[in-house]
Design a protein around this motif. Structure first.
Motif, PDB file in Angstrom:
ATOM      1  N   HIS A  30       0.402  -0.880  -0.166  1.00 45.79           N
ATOM      2  CA  HIS A  30       0.500  -0.003  -0.095  1.00 45.79           C
ATOM      3  C   HIS A  30       1.275   1.294   0.019  1.00 45.79           C
ATOM      4  CE1 HIS A  30      -3.076  -3.078   1.023  1.00 45.79           C
ATOM      5  NE2 HIS A  30      -3.712  -2.223   0.631  1.00 45.79           N
TER       6      HIS A  30
ATOM      7  N   TYR B  76      -0.412   3.770  -3.020  1.00 44.24           N
ATOM      8  CA  TYR B  76      -1.096   4.560  -2.211  1.00 44.24           C
ATOM      9  C   TYR B  76      -1.203   5.862  -1.275  1.00 44.24           C
ATOM     10  CZ  TYR B  76      -3.040  -0.172  -4.643  1.00 44.24           C
ATOM     11  OH  TYR B  76      -3.069  -0.974  -5.650  1.00 44.24           O
ATOM     12  N   TRP B  77      -0.195   5.282  -0.616  1.00 42.82           N
ATOM     13  CA  TRP B  77      -0.699   6.722   0.455  1.00 42.82           C
ATOM     14  C   TRP B  77       0.819   7.722   0.293  1.00 42.82           C
ATOM     15  CZ3 TRP B  77       0.735   1.413   4.651  1.00 42.82           C
ATOM     16  CH2 TRP B  77      -0.485   1.117   5.145  1.00 42.82           C
TER      17      TRP B  77
ATOM     18  N   LEU C 184      -1.887   7.691  -8.787  1.00 40.50           N
ATOM     19  CA  LEU C 184      -3.066   6.167  -8.510  1.00 40.50           C
ATOM     20  C   LEU C 184      -3.401   5.831  -9.751  1.00 40.50           C
ATOM     21  CD1 LEU C 184      -4.492   5.641  -6.004  1.00 40.50           C
ATOM     22  CD2 LEU C 184      -6.417   6.998  -6.739  1.00 40.50           C
TER      23      LEU C 184
ATOM     24  N   SER D 132      -0.781   3.232 -11.151  1.00 42.63           N
ATOM     25  CA  SER D 132      -0.196   2.120  -9.914  1.00 42.63           C
ATOM     26  C   SER D 132      -1.741   0.949  -9.399  1.00 42.63           C
ATOM     27  CB  SER D 132      -0.218   2.917  -8.120  1.00 42.63           C
ATOM     28  OG  SER D 132       0.860   3.530  -8.824  1.00 42.63           O
ATOM     29  N   ILE D 133      -2.893   2.007  -9.809  1.00 39.88           N
ATOM     30  CA  ILE D 133      -3.707   0.395  -9.503  1.00 39.88           C
ATOM     31  C   ILE D 133      -3.494  -0.413 -11.164  1.00 39.88           C
ATOM     32  CG2 ILE D 133      -6.181   0.332 -10.113  1.00 39.88           C
ATOM     33  CD1 ILE D 133      -6.055   2.362  -8.150  1.00 39.88           C
TER      34      ILE D 133
ATOM     35  N   THR E 176      -8.428   3.035   1.633  1.00 38.71           N
ATOM     36  CA  THR E 176      -7.491   2.173   0.699  1.00 38.71           C
ATOM     37  C   THR E 176      -6.675   1.126   1.256  1.00 38.71           C
ATOM     38  OG1 THR E 176      -5.389   3.281   1.624  1.00 38.71           O
ATOM     39  CG2 THR E 176      -5.486   4.223   0.224  1.00 38.71           C
TER      40      THR E 176
ATOM     41  N   PHE F 281      -0.670  -3.696  -3.981  1.00 36.97           N
ATOM     42  CA  PHE F 281       0.186  -2.756  -5.163  1.00 36.97           C
ATOM     43  C   PHE F 281       0.564  -4.242  -6.183  1.00 36.97           C
ATOM     44  CE2 PHE F 281       4.604  -1.492  -7.127  1.00 36.97           C
ATOM     45  CZ  PHE F 281       3.571  -0.501  -8.289  1.00 36.97           C
TER      46      PHE F 281
END
Lengths: 119, 184
Positions: free
Chosen positions: A8, A11-12, A48, A51-52, B106, B112
């Motif tokens: 993650h 995302y962060w 974002l 990344s997805i 999230t 990821f």
């Protein structure tokens, strides 16, 4: 736990960048700086999406011999469109800044507000 | 593994540059830092397997945006940001609350790079398996952009056209207004 953080991390950091851009937009009075903040926000949204779309062990979605696993091409297409649209909206915002400077003689929010109050 | 390492380093660089942009007062330096930010993000797109996006970001994001911002500085002749007189607490509060909500969002996202994530299950397999055969283009991004989702580009062109007209209307009157002022 370590796996969760690594999974993650993207995302962060993207959210952190987004919030830095958002903070610049709402806390700074200078119009050019606001637009730079808006652009930072924009780039972090792009990150974002990309990344997805990433697949670990995959490669760029160009069909070639010897590769079977590709990243998802759909987010790439959406973001290509978004980058061009983003520049168009940035140009419009900057044109507004130039026009505001012409009308008020300043691009600082506080001074524009004071001028409006004193009318 | 090396991919993830580069990814983490580039993301950290991006965060540092964004903080530097907030703290810098000189607008010229802010714009140059933003250009570096864009170029680094283009590098990151390359690491994340999005080469087409990387090209576009490097050319359009780092190039054209920077030129437009520099042109604005030249037209408005303001190079220094005034220190803010407001307290930063309310914006900081708004930003932290928003960040908390987003991070909460999230937590149940797939990790990821997970190949089984829902994002890769819907139309992407079809594009990857059939795209080259159906459109004759090996680059799937081009195939999807120009063939499967051609209407997106039409929408994009509409937005760019509208923005162009907006810029022309906002700035087109400059010369006339200047002349009027001189006559008075």
């Amino acid at each position: 736990m370590m796996e969760f953080i690594l999974g993650h991390y993207n995302y962060w950091i993207v959210i952190f960048l987004m919030m830095l851009g958002f903070y610049t937009v709402i806390s700074r009075g200078n119009m050019v700086k606001k637009i730079v903040g808006l652009n930072i926000f924009q780039v972090s949204v792009f990150l974002l999406y990309i990344s997805i779309g990433n697949v670990s062990g995959g490669t760029t979605p160009i069909i070639a011999e010897g590769f079977t696993r590709y990243s998802n091409p759909l987010p790439h297409v959406l973001i290509l469109t978004a980058i061009v649209v983003g520049v168009a909206t940035t140009a419009l915002g900057l044109a507004l800044v130039v026009r505001i400077k012409e009308a008020y003689g300043t691009i600082e929010e506080d001074e524009i507000h004071d001028q409006d109050q004193s009318l | 593994m090396i991919d993830i390492l580069i990814d983490i380093i580039l993301l950290s660089f991006l965060a540092i540059i964004a903080i530097a942009i907030i703290r810098t007062r000189s607008l010229l330096a802010v714009i140059m830092l933003f250009s570096i930010f864009s170029l680094l993000s283009a590098g990151l797109f390359m690491v994340l397997d999005a080469s087409d996006v990387a090209f576009t970001e490097a050319a359009v994001g780092a190039g054209i945006s920077t030129v437009l911002m520099l042109a604005t500085l030249a037209l408005t002749k303001s190079y220094e940001e005034k220190p803010s007189s407001h307290r930063p607490w309310i914006p900081l509060l708004v930003v932290s609350v928003t960040a908390a909500f987003l991070v909460y969002g999230t937590i149940d996202m797939p990790p990821f790079g997970d190949p089984n994530a829902p994002a890769h299950q819907h139309v992407a397999p079809r594009y990857i398996e059939q795209g080259a055969k159906e459109t004759g283009v090996p680059n799937l991004v081009t195939a999807v952009l120009a063939s499967y989702r051609g209407f997106d580009t039409l929408g994009e062109v509409t937005v760019v056209f509208t923005a162009g007209i907006g810029v022309l209307l906002l700035l087109g009157g400059r010369q006339r207004r200047k002349k009027k002022k001189e006559k008075r």
